[in-house]
Scaffold this motif. Structure first.
Motif, short mmCIF file in Angstrom:
data_model
loop_
_atom_site.label_atom_id
_atom_site.label_comp_id
_atom_site.label_asym_id
_atom_site.label_seq_id
_atom_site.Cartn_x
_atom_site.Cartn_y
_atom_site.Cartn_z
N LEU A 1 0.94 -1.25 -0.10
CA LEU A 1 0.09 0.01 0.02
C LEU A 1 0.95 1.49 -0.02
CD1 LEU A 1 -2.50 -1.17 2.76
CD2 LEU A 1 -3.08 -0.72 0.25
N GLY B 1 2.12 2.06 -3.25
CA GLY B 1 0.95 2.14 -4.37
C GLY B 1 0.96 0.96 -5.16
N ASN C 1 -3.97 -0.90 -4.67
CA ASN C 1 -4.95 0.20 -4.19
C ASN C 1 -6.30 -0.61 -4.69
OD1 ASN C 1 -5.38 0.26 -7.16
ND2 ASN C 1 -3.28 1.50 -7.32
N THR C 2 -7.32 0.42 -4.66
CA THR C 2 -8.75 0.06 -4.57
C THR C 2 -9.11 -0.41 -5.97
OG1 THR C 2 -9.52 2.05 -5.05
CG2 THR C 2 -9.39 1.38 -2.75
N VAL D 1 -9.77 -1.99 0.04
CA VAL D 1 -9.41 -2.97 -0.92
C VAL D 1 -10.06 -4.30 -0.89
CG1 VAL D 1 -7.40 -4.52 -1.98
CG2 VAL D 1 -7.01 -1.99 -1.05
#
Length: 226
Positions: A101, A104, A107-108, A189
Protein backbone atom coordinates in the motif's frame (compact mmCIF):
# COMPACT_ATOMS: atom_id res chain seq x y z
CA UNK A 1 -5.39 -0.27 -17.70
CA UNK A 2 -3.01 -3.27 -17.27
CA UNK A 3 -4.43 -5.73 -14.72
CA UNK A 4 -3.05 -5.74 -11.20
CA UNK A 5 -4.14 -8.94 -9.47
CA UNK A 6 -3.03 -10.38 -6.14
CA UNK A 7 -3.77 -14.06 -5.57
CA UNK A 8 -3.35 -15.26 -2.00
CA UNK A 9 -3.64 -18.66 -0.39
CA UNK A 10 -1.89 -21.09 1.90
CA UNK A 11 1.09 -23.17 0.79
CA UNK A 12 -0.25 -25.83 -1.58
CA UNK A 13 -3.49 -23.96 -2.32
CA UNK A 14 -2.78 -24.07 -6.06
CA UNK A 15 -2.26 -20.34 -6.46
CA UNK A 16 0.87 -20.87 -8.55
CA UNK A 17 -0.95 -23.02 -11.09
CA UNK A 18 -3.86 -20.60 -11.25
CA UNK A 19 -1.53 -17.61 -11.67
CA UNK A 20 0.22 -19.31 -14.58
CA UNK A 21 -3.10 -19.93 -16.32
CA UNK A 22 -4.27 -16.37 -15.73
CA UNK A 23 -0.97 -15.00 -17.05
CA UNK A 24 -1.32 -17.06 -20.22
CA UNK A 25 -4.94 -16.06 -20.72
CA UNK A 26 -4.65 -12.33 -20.00
CA UNK A 27 -1.02 -11.58 -20.88
CA UNK A 28 -0.04 -10.21 -17.48
CA UNK A 29 3.30 -11.06 -15.84
CA UNK A 30 3.16 -13.86 -13.28
CA UNK A 31 5.40 -12.96 -10.34
CA UNK A 32 5.86 -15.47 -7.55
CA UNK A 33 7.76 -14.23 -4.53
CA UNK A 34 8.77 -17.83 -3.89
CA UNK A 35 10.36 -18.07 -7.34
CA UNK A 36 12.02 -14.67 -6.91
CA UNK A 37 13.48 -15.64 -3.56
CA UNK A 38 14.69 -19.05 -4.78
CA UNK A 39 16.39 -17.32 -7.71
CA UNK A 40 18.07 -14.98 -5.25
CA UNK A 41 19.24 -17.97 -3.21
CA UNK A 42 20.58 -19.66 -6.35
CA UNK A 43 22.49 -16.51 -7.27
CA UNK A 44 24.57 -16.83 -4.12
CA UNK A 45 24.16 -13.16 -3.23
CA UNK A 46 24.43 -12.04 0.42
CA UNK A 47 20.63 -11.60 0.44
CA UNK A 48 20.22 -15.07 -1.05
CA UNK A 49 22.35 -16.66 1.66
CA UNK A 50 20.14 -15.11 4.33
CA UNK A 51 16.99 -16.22 2.49
CA UNK A 52 18.27 -19.80 2.12
CA UNK A 53 18.47 -20.31 5.87
CA UNK A 54 15.06 -18.72 6.48
CA UNK A 55 13.24 -20.65 3.74
CA UNK A 56 14.75 -24.00 4.74
CA UNK A 57 13.09 -23.56 8.13
CA UNK A 58 9.72 -22.76 6.53
CA UNK A 59 9.73 -19.24 7.96
CA UNK A 60 8.84 -15.99 6.20
CA UNK A 61 11.42 -13.83 4.46
CA UNK A 62 11.49 -10.45 6.27
CA UNK A 63 9.54 -7.73 4.48
CA UNK A 64 12.47 -5.31 4.36
CA UNK A 65 14.47 -7.92 2.47
CA UNK A 66 11.79 -9.57 0.35
CA UNK A 67 9.00 -7.13 -0.52
CA UNK A 68 10.88 -3.85 -0.15
CA UNK A 69 13.98 -4.93 -2.07
CA UNK A 70 13.63 -8.05 -4.25
CA UNK A 71 9.95 -7.72 -5.21
CA UNK A 72 9.94 -3.94 -5.61
CA UNK A 73 12.94 -4.13 -7.94
CA UNK A 74 11.16 -6.72 -10.10
CA UNK A 75 8.01 -4.60 -10.39
CA UNK A 76 10.05 -1.67 -11.69
CA UNK A 77 10.91 -3.58 -14.86
CA UNK A 78 9.14 -2.49 -18.11
CA UNK A 79 7.15 -5.70 -18.69
CA UNK A 80 5.17 -5.13 -15.49
CA UNK A 81 4.28 -1.54 -16.42
CA UNK A 82 3.23 -2.53 -19.93
CA UNK A 83 1.38 -5.78 -19.30
CA UNK A 84 0.34 -5.63 -15.67
CA UNK A 85 1.07 -8.32 -13.12
CA UNK A 86 -0.41 -11.24 -11.25
CA UNK A 87 1.07 -11.46 -7.77
CA UNK A 88 1.51 -14.96 -6.44
CA UNK A 89 1.32 -14.97 -2.64
CA UNK A 90 2.89 -11.58 -1.92
CA UNK A 91 0.99 -10.47 1.19
CA UNK A 92 1.86 -13.17 3.71
CA UNK A 93 2.06 -10.90 6.74
CA UNK A 94 0.92 -7.45 7.83
CA UNK A 95 4.24 -5.81 6.92
CA UNK A 96 3.91 -7.04 3.32
CA UNK A 97 0.47 -5.46 2.93
CA UNK A 98 1.61 -2.19 4.49
CA UNK A 99 4.54 -2.04 2.05
CA UNK A 100 2.36 -2.83 -0.97
CA UNK A 101 0.00 0.00 0.00
CA UNK A 102 2.81 2.41 0.89
CA UNK A 103 4.41 2.14 -2.53
CA UNK A 104 1.07 2.22 -4.37
CA UNK A 105 1.57 -1.31 -5.69
CA UNK A 106 -1.86 -2.33 -4.39
CA UNK A 107 -4.86 0.03 -4.32
CA UNK A 108 -8.65 -0.07 -4.61
CA UNK A 109 -8.47 -1.03 -8.29
CA UNK A 110 -6.40 -4.14 -7.50
CA UNK A 111 -8.19 -7.47 -7.67
CA UNK A 112 -7.33 -9.43 -4.51
CA UNK A 113 -8.39 -13.08 -4.33
CA UNK A 114 -7.92 -15.40 -1.38
CA UNK A 115 -8.05 -19.14 -2.19
CA UNK A 116 -9.66 -21.05 0.67
CA UNK A 117 -8.50 -24.67 1.13
CA UNK A 118 -8.76 -26.88 4.27
CA UNK A 119 -5.49 -27.54 6.11
CA UNK A 120 -5.71 -31.33 5.68
CA UNK A 121 -5.92 -30.88 1.91
CA UNK A 122 -2.94 -28.54 1.91
CA UNK A 123 -0.80 -31.01 3.88
CA UNK A 124 -1.57 -33.80 1.41
CA UNK A 125 -0.78 -31.62 -1.57
CA UNK A 126 2.52 -30.36 -0.16
CA UNK A 127 3.79 -33.72 1.09
CA UNK A 128 3.50 -35.19 -2.40
CA UNK A 129 5.13 -32.33 -4.32
CA UNK A 130 8.37 -32.94 -6.19
CA UNK A 131 10.65 -30.34 -7.75
CA UNK A 132 12.76 -30.55 -10.91
CA UNK A 133 16.01 -28.70 -10.08
CA UNK A 134 16.89 -28.32 -13.76
CA UNK A 135 13.86 -26.44 -15.06
CA UNK A 136 11.90 -25.56 -11.91
CA UNK A 137 8.83 -27.64 -12.80
CA UNK A 138 6.61 -28.87 -9.97
CA UNK A 139 5.08 -32.37 -9.97
CA UNK A 140 3.04 -34.46 -7.55
CA UNK A 141 3.45 -38.14 -6.73
CA UNK A 142 -0.30 -38.79 -6.72
CA UNK A 143 -1.58 -37.06 -9.82
CA UNK A 144 1.08 -35.26 -11.85
CA UNK A 145 4.34 -37.04 -12.64
CA UNK A 146 6.47 -36.80 -15.81
CA UNK A 147 6.51 -39.74 -18.23
CA UNK A 148 10.25 -39.46 -18.84
CA UNK A 149 12.15 -41.75 -16.40
CA UNK A 150 15.18 -39.46 -16.58
CA UNK A 151 13.12 -36.55 -15.24
CA UNK A 152 11.54 -38.71 -12.54
CA UNK A 153 14.99 -39.77 -11.38
CA UNK A 154 16.17 -36.23 -10.77
CA UNK A 155 13.07 -35.00 -8.94
CA UNK A 156 13.57 -33.94 -5.35
CA UNK A 157 11.45 -32.85 -2.42
CA UNK A 158 12.13 -29.23 -1.57
CA UNK A 159 13.35 -28.50 1.93
CA UNK A 160 10.23 -26.43 2.60
CA UNK A 161 7.95 -29.34 1.59
CA UNK A 162 9.22 -31.79 4.19
CA UNK A 163 6.64 -32.71 6.90
CA UNK A 164 8.24 -30.55 9.59
CA UNK A 165 8.60 -27.52 7.31
CA UNK A 166 5.07 -27.97 5.92
CA UNK A 167 3.48 -27.81 9.36
CA UNK A 168 5.59 -24.78 10.26
CA UNK A 169 4.61 -23.03 7.02
CA UNK A 170 0.91 -23.69 7.58
CA UNK A 171 1.10 -22.57 11.22
CA UNK A 172 2.75 -19.33 10.11
CA UNK A 173 0.24 -18.78 7.29
CA UNK A 174 -2.80 -19.35 9.49
CA UNK A 175 -1.42 -17.11 12.22
CA UNK A 176 -0.58 -14.27 9.85
CA UNK A 177 -3.47 -14.47 7.36
CA UNK A 178 -6.00 -12.13 8.95
CA UNK A 179 -3.42 -9.58 10.10
CA UNK A 180 -2.04 -9.56 6.55
CA UNK A 181 -5.45 -8.82 5.06
CA UNK A 182 -6.47 -6.19 7.62
CA UNK A 183 -4.43 -3.26 6.16
CA UNK A 184 -5.97 -3.92 2.74
CA UNK A 185 -9.52 -4.00 4.06
CA UNK A 186 -8.95 -0.86 6.15
CA UNK A 187 -8.41 1.19 2.97
CA UNK A 188 -11.33 -0.48 1.15
CA UNK A 189 -9.34 -2.90 -0.99
CA UNK A 190 -11.86 -5.66 -1.61
CA UNK A 191 -10.65 -9.19 -0.79
CA UNK A 192 -12.72 -11.86 -2.52
CA UNK A 193 -12.65 -15.38 -1.10
CA UNK A 194 -12.77 -18.20 -3.67
CA UNK A 195 -13.20 -21.90 -2.94
CA UNK A 196 -9.85 -23.50 -3.84
CA UNK A 197 -10.99 -27.13 -3.62
CA UNK A 198 -11.89 -29.31 -6.60
CA UNK A 199 -10.15 -29.70 -9.93
CA UNK A 200 -7.84 -27.08 -11.38
CA UNK A 201 -10.46 -26.32 -14.03
CA UNK A 202 -13.22 -25.86 -11.45
CA UNK A 203 -11.13 -23.43 -9.41
CA UNK A 204 -10.08 -21.59 -12.59
CA UNK A 205 -13.72 -21.12 -13.56
CA UNK A 206 -14.50 -19.52 -10.20
CA UNK A 207 -11.48 -17.22 -10.43
CA UNK A 208 -12.25 -16.16 -13.99
CA UNK A 209 -15.78 -15.24 -12.98
CA UNK A 210 -14.43 -13.02 -10.20
CA UNK A 211 -11.90 -11.52 -12.64
CA UNK A 212 -14.60 -10.71 -15.19
CA UNK A 213 -16.88 -9.10 -12.61
CA UNK A 214 -14.05 -6.99 -11.17
CA UNK A 215 -12.68 -5.63 -14.43
CA UNK A 216 -16.13 -5.14 -15.95
CA UNK A 217 -16.88 -2.94 -12.96
CA UNK A 218 -13.61 -1.02 -13.39
CA UNK A 219 -14.24 -0.46 -17.08
CA UNK A 220 -17.55 1.22 -16.23
CA UNK A 221 -16.06 3.38 -13.49
CA UNK A 222 -15.15 7.05 -13.85
CA UNK A 223 -11.77 7.69 -15.57
CA UNK A 224 -10.31 9.32 -12.46
CA UNK A 225 -11.08 6.16 -10.46
CA UNK A 226 -9.03 4.09 -12.87
Amino acid sequence: MPPHVLLLGGPGSGKGTQCEQLATKYGAVHISTGDLYRAEVKSGSPEGLIMADIMAKGALVPDELGTQRVLKKRLEQPDCAENGWIGDGWAREEANSVTLLKYGIVNTSTLVISLEVPRATLIKRLAGRRYDPEDGSIYHVDYKMPSDPAIVARLVQRDDDTPAAVNTRLDVYEKQKETALTPLRQVNVQVTEVDGTGTTAEVAERINQVWKEHFDKLSKAEPDFQ
